[in-house]
Enzyme design. Structure first.
Site, PDB file in Angstrom:
ATOM      1  N   TYR A 152      -4.376   3.822   7.759  1.00 58.73           N
ATOM      2  CA  TYR A 152      -5.747   3.267   7.753  1.00 58.73           C
ATOM      3  C   TYR A 152      -6.506   3.648   9.020  1.00 58.73           C
ATOM      4  O   TYR A 152      -6.436   4.789   9.457  1.00 58.73           O
ATOM      5  CB  TYR A 152      -5.745   1.745   7.576  1.00 58.73           C
ATOM      6  CG  TYR A 152      -4.687   1.214   6.668  1.00 58.73           C
ATOM      7  CD1 TYR A 152      -4.718   1.506   5.312  1.00 58.73           C
ATOM      8  CD2 TYR A 152      -3.646   0.436   7.150  1.00 58.73           C
ATOM      9  CE1 TYR A 152      -3.744   1.023   4.463  1.00 58.73           C
ATOM     10  CE2 TYR A 152      -2.667  -0.048   6.307  1.00 58.73           C
ATOM     11  CZ  TYR A 152      -2.726   0.248   4.970  1.00 58.73           C
ATOM     12  OH  TYR A 152      -1.766  -0.224   4.156  1.00 58.73           O
ATOM     13  N   SER A 154       0.788  -1.244   0.000  1.00 59.52           N
ATOM     14  CA  SER A 154       0.000   0.000   0.000  1.00 59.52           C
ATOM     15  C   SER A 154       0.813   1.285   0.000  1.00 59.52           C
ATOM     16  O   SER A 154       0.245   2.359  -0.195  1.00 59.52           O
ATOM     17  CB  SER A 154      -0.956   0.027   1.189  1.00 59.52           C
ATOM     18  OG  SER A 154      -2.092  -0.722   0.884  1.00 59.52           O
ATOM     19  N   LYS A 207       0.359   3.427  -2.913  1.00 58.84           N
ATOM     20  CA  LYS A 207      -0.792   4.340  -3.052  1.00 58.84           C
ATOM     21  C   LYS A 207      -0.319   5.798  -3.096  1.00 58.84           C
ATOM     22  O   LYS A 207      -0.949   6.648  -3.715  1.00 58.84           O
ATOM     23  CB  LYS A 207      -1.785   4.115  -1.908  1.00 58.84           C
ATOM     24  CG  LYS A 207      -2.480   2.725  -2.009  1.00 58.84           C
ATOM     25  CD  LYS A 207      -3.348   2.431  -0.807  1.00 58.84           C
ATOM     26  CE  LYS A 207      -4.308   1.270  -0.979  1.00 58.84           C
ATOM     27  NZ  LYS A 207      -3.756  -0.063  -0.931  1.00 58.84           N
ATOM     28  N   TYR A 253      -3.116  -2.045 -10.577  1.00 59.01           N
ATOM     29  CA  TYR A 253      -3.091  -1.918  -9.107  1.00 59.01           C
ATOM     30  C   TYR A 253      -2.257  -3.036  -8.482  1.00 59.01           C
ATOM     31  O   TYR A 253      -1.393  -2.792  -7.637  1.00 59.01           O
ATOM     32  CB  TYR A 253      -4.528  -1.926  -8.567  1.00 59.01           C
ATOM     33  CG  TYR A 253      -4.613  -1.967  -7.059  1.00 59.01           C
ATOM     34  CD1 TYR A 253      -4.445  -0.808  -6.307  1.00 59.01           C
ATOM     35  CD2 TYR A 253      -4.830  -3.173  -6.380  1.00 59.01           C
ATOM     36  CE1 TYR A 253      -4.504  -0.844  -4.911  1.00 59.01           C
ATOM     37  CE2 TYR A 253      -4.891  -3.216  -4.992  1.00 59.01           C
ATOM     38  CZ  TYR A 253      -4.724  -2.050  -4.265  1.00 59.01           C
ATOM     39  OH  TYR A 253      -4.773  -2.087  -2.888  1.00 59.01           O
ATOM     40  N   VAL A 294       1.187  -3.713   3.738  1.00 55.87           N
ATOM     41  CA  VAL A 294       1.208  -5.019   4.403  1.00 55.87           C
ATOM     42  C   VAL A 294       2.469  -5.839   4.098  1.00 55.87           C
ATOM     43  O   VAL A 294       2.643  -6.920   4.658  1.00 55.87           O
ATOM     44  CB  VAL A 294      -0.066  -5.868   4.113  1.00 55.87           C
ATOM     45  CG1 VAL A 294      -1.286  -5.265   4.766  1.00 55.87           C
ATOM     46  CG2 VAL A 294      -0.265  -6.076   2.619  1.00 55.87           C
TER      47      VAL A 294
HETATM   48  N1  GLN Z   1      -2.092  -5.202  -2.197  1.00 53.06           N
HETATM   49  C1  GLN Z   1      -2.692  -5.105  -0.907  1.00 53.06           C
HETATM   50  C2  GLN Z   1      -4.205  -5.180  -1.026  1.00 53.06           C
HETATM   51  O1  GLN Z   1      -4.753  -4.585  -1.891  1.00 53.06           O
HETATM   52  C3  GLN Z   1      -2.281  -3.838  -0.259  1.00 53.06           C
HETATM   53  C4  GLN Z   1      -2.909  -3.650   1.105  1.00 53.06           C
HETATM   54  C5  GLN Z   1      -2.016  -2.969   2.104  1.00 53.06           C
HETATM   55  O2  GLN Z   1      -0.813  -2.896   1.972  1.00 53.06           O
HETATM   56  N2  GLN Z   1      -2.616  -2.549   3.181  1.00 53.06           N
HETATM   57  O3  GLN Z   1      -4.853  -5.817  -0.272  1.00 53.06           O
END
Ligand code: GLN
Length: 338
Positions: free
Chosen positions: A265, A89, A92, A213, A283
């Site tokens: 988050y 993430s 992003k 993505y 993650v």
């Molecule tokens: N690729 C992961 C997902 O879309 C990224 C989520 C994350 O890092 N929180 O679930």
């Protein structure tokens, strides 16, 4: 609270009054980074590596590294800062930066909101019940929406080049097994993309959007590359080492704001109070932090808490923020707490 005279420091000099010690003495930063590293290492056993993307389950719970890069380019680091891991993430931030660069603030934020969701990163609840547009670009729904804007404009190779440029790391590359693993199992993200399509807000084709993505989430980075990413954001979008204007200052300001309010988050509020630095986690165990005007910090620690944030990273950053007075709302360092 008692205010100590700040006109002169202990040596009676006014010099560097505005500059904390660690900004001009690398050893001070190194020492604190080492303490932070120990703080982080102590809690690694309390976290768990992500396994909902099967390939991520191969990570080592006890891997940990911290890298800091100051505006003068100096890198100070501790632990596993050259280990490659998937950005997840934290990408992003990169996709939002690229979308802002290509389309501008107004256009991007006509497709995605700027509000913290208070829900887990892959939640669908608010998207289904509260708003047709995703709450913010730092959660999956918002990032998928931003990537759909990109999918209409650029291919993966362009986005990869931009990621390398933003992290000043030519070795950022696609981790094929991680990409395939998420592409095969990412049904929740698929549900989000199709929900956005059903509402008529997704800009590009859902499969094309998801493919880009998943690829962006599977880019391999290091704690050092995340430190540089944070540094560029901390320096108003300009890479201070190369003097390249990577993104516009206004866009860096928007991204820092969203990192502060939404980057961790549903742990963003607590992180804001305890650490108080714009940050984005993933993650894969990465966190990129932007310490305004001073430095970027990159973390690698794949043992995560229940919200998907690196447990070692949280402990280390809380220590560093306190010790080096990095909190954006920090009180004056010479105020003695009683
Ligand atoms: N690729 C992961 C997902 O879309 C990224 C989520 C994350 O890092 N929180 O679930």
């Amino acid at each position: 609270m008692e205010r100590i005279d700040t006109q002169q420091d202990a040596q009676g000099s006014n010099e560097n009054k505005e500059m904390p010690d660690w900004m001009h003495d690398e050893r001070v930063l190194k020492e604190h980074l080492q303490y932070a590293f120990v703080k982080g290492c102590k809690v690694l056993g309390q976290g768990r590596v992500a396994d909902y993307i099967p390939e991520l389950a191969r990570a080592d719970t006890y891997a940990f590294g911290l890298a800091a890069q100051k505006t003068d380019g100096t890198v100070v680091s501790c632990g596993e800062v050259d280990t490659r891991f998937s950005i997840q993430s934290v990408s992003k931030v990169i996709s939002l930066a690229l979308a802002l660069k290509l389309l501008g603030t107004e256009e991007v934020f006509s497709h995605v909101l700027m509000e913290p969701s208070g829900d887990s990163f892959s939640s669908i609840i608010k998207l289904d019940t509260k708003s047709d547009l995703p709450y913010n670009p730092m959660i999956n729904a918002g990032a998928i929406q931003v990537v759909s804007l990109l999918a209409d404009q650029v291919g993966f190779q362009d986005a990869l080049q931009f990621a390398r440029y933003m992290c000043m790391d030519p070795d950022v590359d696609l981790n094929e097994p991680v990409y395939r693993s998420e592409a095969q199992t990412g049904d929740r993200n698929r549900a989000i993309a199709y929900l956005l399509k059903s509402k008529g807000v997704l800009v590009a084709d859902p499969e094309e959007t998801l493919d880009l993505y998943f690829r962006l989430c599977a880019l391999n980075v290091t704690a050092k590359s995340l430190a540089t990413l944070g540094l560029v954001l901390a320096n108003d979008g300009e890479n201070p080492i190369t003097s390249q204007h990577v993104i516009a200052p206004r866009h860096a300001r928007a991204i820092n704001s969203l990192m502060f309010t939404c980057g961790m988050y549903d742990g963003s509020g607590e992180f804001g109070v305890k650490v108080g630095i714009p940050a984005k986690s993933g993650v894969g165990g990465g966190i990129a932090c932007s310490v305004k005007g001073r430095m970027g910090i990159g973390v690698y620690g794949p043992a995560l808490n229940e919200k998907g944030n690196s447990v070692g990273g949280l402990a280390a950053l809380e220590y560093l923020s306190d010790a080096l007075h990095l909190h954006v709302f920090d009180y004056h360092p010479y105020i003695v707490e009683k």
